[in-house]
Enzyme design. Structure first.
Site, PDB file in Angstrom:
ATOM      1  CB  SER A 274      -8.582  -5.676  -4.063  1.00 57.44           C
ATOM      2  OG  SER A 274      -9.137  -4.391  -4.273  1.00 57.44           O
TER       3      SER A 274
ATOM      4  CG  ASN B 274      -7.633  -2.200  -6.098  1.00 53.56           C
ATOM      5  OD1 ASN B 274      -6.652  -2.906  -5.869  1.00 53.56           O
ATOM      6  ND2 ASN B 274      -8.042  -1.280  -5.230  1.00 53.56           N
ATOM      7  CD1 TRP B 275     -12.092  -5.953 -10.467  1.00 55.42           C
ATOM      8  CD2 TRP B 275     -11.374  -4.972 -12.348  1.00 55.42           C
ATOM      9  NE1 TRP B 275     -11.315  -6.869 -11.135  1.00 55.42           N
ATOM     10  CE2 TRP B 275     -10.867  -6.298 -12.299  1.00 55.42           C
ATOM     11  CE3 TRP B 275     -11.050  -4.172 -13.436  1.00 55.42           C
ATOM     12  CZ2 TRP B 275     -10.056  -6.823 -13.310  1.00 55.42           C
ATOM     13  CZ3 TRP B 275     -10.231  -4.684 -14.442  1.00 55.42           C
ATOM     14  CH2 TRP B 275      -9.751  -5.997 -14.372  1.00 55.42           C
TER      15      TRP B 275
ATOM     16  N   GLY C 227       0.075   5.285  -4.581  1.00 56.14           N
ATOM     17  CA  GLY C 227      -0.573   6.512  -5.034  1.00 56.14           C
ATOM     18  C   GLY C 227      -0.182   7.709  -4.192  1.00 56.14           C
TER      19      GLY C 227
ATOM     20  NE  ARG D 247      -4.260   6.416  -7.396  1.00 58.27           N
ATOM     21  CZ  ARG D 247      -4.237   6.180  -6.080  1.00 58.27           C
ATOM     22  NH1 ARG D 247      -4.121   7.183  -5.233  1.00 58.27           N
ATOM     23  NH2 ARG D 247      -4.348   4.957  -5.619  1.00 58.27           N
TER      24      ARG D 247
ATOM     25  CG  ASP E 295      -2.017   0.999   1.143  1.00 60.81           C
ATOM     26  OD1 ASP E 295      -2.356   1.426   0.021  1.00 60.81           O
ATOM     27  OD2 ASP E 295      -2.571   1.367   2.198  1.00 60.81           O
ATOM     28  N   GLY E 296       0.362   2.302  -0.624  1.00 61.58           N
ATOM     29  CA  GLY E 296       1.004   3.604  -0.567  1.00 61.58           C
ATOM     30  C   GLY E 296       1.568   4.104  -1.876  1.00 61.58           C
TER      31      GLY E 296
END
Length: 247
Positions: free
Chosen positions: A67, A70-71, A25, A35, A22-23
């Site tokens: 994930s 995330n779509w 962006g 991003r 994570d992180g």
């Protein structure tokens, strides 16, 4: 006790490390970049950590890449991510480090060229033995568990009785049935949640959260996470006294 120069107990390196990367962006935003720039930098972090995990003797490394939720992200970011997946799968790190590649997730939702490349990379690296890198792509734990139940019903139909439903049966139908549960789950980026990742499999995993954004996560950060893991007593429901007697 075998120790490395990094003060790790080499006899207690986790067999399976899972990472929520994570992180990306926020890392890019702080640098006034799109991003996608952060995701590109994240691929470099994957190379670093994969190489170091092989060196340390980790057997499985599972990376939460994309994930099912995330779509819902902007189409241009999804397109950039899919392009990065294709580029990353061309990486020689798999053959250079004798790493086998596997993928878990709802891959039917992925673009055709990405699915073909995933299959090709799995086949190309099938004989590699140093470590297995597992990429969770279009994945969510709730989707995986739902799919497992559907597969069990398809397989057994009306013959299935309540007594037949066991933890072992469900585990056999999880997409992760080919590997042990994670010993250590790492999340970078400062968030304190597991975000629908391997919910079944991390029941007794040790959790480690750090503020470092994924593009900046390096070998020293990995060692810190492993040292934290090694400082803990894994009891699996037993008392401290029981565990100490066993050892």
């Amino acid at each position: 006790m075998a120790e490395s120069k990094n003060n790790l107990d080499m006899d207690r390196v986790p067999r399976h490390i899972a990472i929520i990367m994570d992180g990306n962006g926020r890392w890019a935003t702080e640098r006034h970049q799109p991003r996608s720039y952060g995701h590109q930098a994240g691929v470099e972090a994957v190379r670093r950590i994969t190489s170091e995990c092989v060196r340390l003797g980790v057997e499985h490394l599972t990376l939460y890449t994309f994930s099912t939720e995330n779509w819902n992200r902007p189409a241009d970011e999804i397109s950039a991510l899919m392009g990065l997946v294709l580029i990353a799968l061309e990486d020689e790190i798999f053959m250079k480090h004798n790493v086998r590649f596997r993928v878990i997730g709802d891959t039917g939702r992925l673009p055709d060229d990405v699915r073909r490349k995933l299959r090709d990379t799995e086949a190309h690296t099938a004989g590699n033995t140093a470590m297995t890198m597992v990429v969770a792509l279009s994945y969510s734990a709730r989707w995986e568990m739902t799919q497992a139940v559907k597969n069990i019903i398809d397989e057994h139909g009306t013959r299935l009785q309540p007594a037949d439903i066991t933890e072992e049966l469900l585990a056999e139908h999880m997409q992760t049935s080919f590997m042990p549960d994670p010993d250590l789950l790492i999340r970078t980026g400062g968030e304190l949640r597991v975000s629908n990742f391997l919910l079944w499999q991390i029941a007794y995993s040790e959790l480690y959260f750090c503020d470092t954004y994924w593009p900046d996560f390096d070998e020293d950060d990995l060692h810190d996470a492993i040292r934290s893991y090694q400082s803990r007593q894994r009891r699996f429901g037993k008392t401290e006294e029981q565990v100490e007697k066993e050892h």
